[in-house]
Motif scaffolding. Structure first.
Motif, PDB file in Angstrom:
ATOM      1  N   SER A 117       0.841  -1.416   0.123  1.00 15.51           N
ATOM      2  CA  SER A 117      -0.193  -0.279  -0.143  1.00 15.51           C
ATOM      3  C   SER A 117       0.909   0.898  -0.031  1.00 15.51           C
ATOM      4  O   SER A 117       0.730   1.624  -0.377  1.00 15.51           O
ATOM      5  N   LEU A 118       1.982   1.329   0.967  1.00 14.46           N
ATOM      6  CA  LEU A 118       2.988   2.712   0.629  1.00 14.46           C
ATOM      7  C   LEU A 118       3.301   2.454  -0.727  1.00 14.46           C
ATOM      8  O   LEU A 118       3.191   3.614  -0.993  1.00 14.46           O
ATOM      9  N   LEU A 119       3.675   1.895  -1.105  1.00  8.47           N
ATOM     10  CA  LEU A 119       4.627   1.755  -2.403  1.00  8.47           C
ATOM     11  C   LEU A 119       3.752   2.535  -3.310  1.00  8.47           C
ATOM     12  O   LEU A 119       4.255   3.592  -4.558  1.00  8.47           O
ATOM     13  N   LEU A 120       2.505   1.828  -3.572  1.00  8.46           N
ATOM     14  CA  LEU A 120       1.548   2.763  -4.319  1.00  8.46           C
ATOM     15  C   LEU A 120       0.900   4.019  -4.236  1.00  8.46           C
ATOM     16  O   LEU A 120       1.090   4.783  -4.907  1.00  8.46           O
ATOM     17  N   LEU A 121       1.302   3.953  -2.729  1.00  8.34           N
ATOM     18  CA  LEU A 121       0.317   5.481  -2.589  1.00  8.34           C
ATOM     19  C   LEU A 121       1.478   6.593  -1.948  1.00  8.34           C
ATOM     20  O   LEU A 121       1.120   7.892  -2.101  1.00  8.34           O
ATOM     21  N   LYS A 122       2.408   6.244  -2.547  1.00  8.96           N
ATOM     22  CA  LYS A 122       3.953   7.332  -2.695  1.00  8.96           C
ATOM     23  C   LYS A 122       3.307   8.598  -3.026  1.00  8.96           C
ATOM     24  O   LYS A 122       4.881   9.454  -2.128  1.00  8.96           O
ATOM     25  N   ASP A 123       3.146   8.619  -4.022  1.00  6.73           N
ATOM     26  CA  ASP A 123       2.979   9.883  -4.597  1.00  6.73           C
ATOM     27  C   ASP A 123       2.211  10.728  -4.836  1.00  6.73           C
ATOM     28  O   ASP A 123       1.434  11.142  -5.063  1.00  6.73           O
TER      29      ASP A 123
END
Length: 270
Positions: A117-123
């Motif tokens: 989730s954090l990878l997906l939401l980093k931007d």
């Protein structure tokens, strides 16, 4: 190359030998963020009940409809409990397609789900994920992402889609959801789906037995028990139904509850 070495979404030290409901659900939805142990359990579930992936897809479609409904009611912030792997059609995609300023916090206790989730939401400045047990309401509500993105003085969309049946009798699920309800402003919405033995499709006891090999046991509940989880909320039409039959898309056929398997409903806090 091992499975862990080939995946940047698996955090260091994660136990990839133990299946998780989040990754099993991802597999059933056709996602790519699952591991061999998860696929083995999912395939055993499909051998017991070939419709289990269909039930999962209907549940995911319910989530998308619910988020659109809440956005139409003016909700612009969402707290997604037990969010799992954010596959296509996740909460922030649906909400931010209508309003890019809509804010979402995902909550899961499974480290692989949170890492991805954090990878997906980093931007994405308006969406965040936290690793926490949803039953620990104080930790969730006082977390930095919730304090930064969620204004508890304004209506919130509280989502517990496929979470309730993973909650054991203690702490009582109705107590957990009541704590969130009490923290929310009037005009907030609560959406829930919950596995039950009331319907034939998921009644086979071997389903629960199979899930005991994972870190997520399941606790099916009756209609009255699920209805009690909405205490303090007023159910919106059509009330407590099943996932496919809650405000289906115009062209969707009505699904026999015996083939649907999950109770579903949405309530609003007066």
């Amino acid at each position: 190359m091992t499975e862990q070495e080939g995946a940047d979404w698996i955090p260091p030290g994660a136990d990839i030998s133990r299946p998780s409901a989040a990754r099993i659900y991802d597999y059933l939805l056709g996602g790519a963020h699952n591991l061999a142990a998860d696929r083995a359990v999912a395939q055993r579930l499909e051998a017991i009940q070939p419709q289990v992936a269909t039930v999962a897809r209907r549940n995911r479609a319910f989530l998308r409809r619910v988020v659109r409904f809440m956005v139409e009611q003016g909700v612009r912030q969402f707290l997604d409990l037990g969010s799992g792997i954010p596959t296509v059609g996740n909460v922030h995609e649906v909400a931010q397609a209508v309003d890019p300023a809509a804010r979402v916090v995902y909550v899961d206790y499974e480290p692989v789900a949170v890492a991805h989730s954090l990878l997906l939401l980093k931007d994405n400045p308006n969406a965040e994920a936290i690793e926490a047990d949803a039953t620990n309401t104080e930790v969730v509500l006082k977390s930095e992402p919730v304090r930064r993105l969620i204004d508890l003085d304004e209506p919130v969309g509280l989502l517990a889609v496929t979470l309730g049946h993973y909650l054991p009798p203690e702490p009582a699920p109705r107590t957990v959801f009541a704590a969130y309800r009490d923290a929310l402003a009037s005009g907030s919405y609560f959406a829930l789906t919950h596995l039950t033995n009331d319907f034939a499709v998921l009644r086979d006891p071997k389903i629960a037995e199979t899930m005991r090999s994972t870190q997520d046991h399941i606790y099916p509940r009756t209609r009255d028990e699920v209805l009690a989880l909405f205490e303090g909320f007023e159910l919106v039409e059509p009330g407590l139904t099943t996932s496919a039959n809650w405000r289906p898309d115009r062209l969707a056929a009505v699904v026999d509850p015996e083939e649907d398997g999950l109770y579903a409903g949405v309530g609003v806090k007066p």
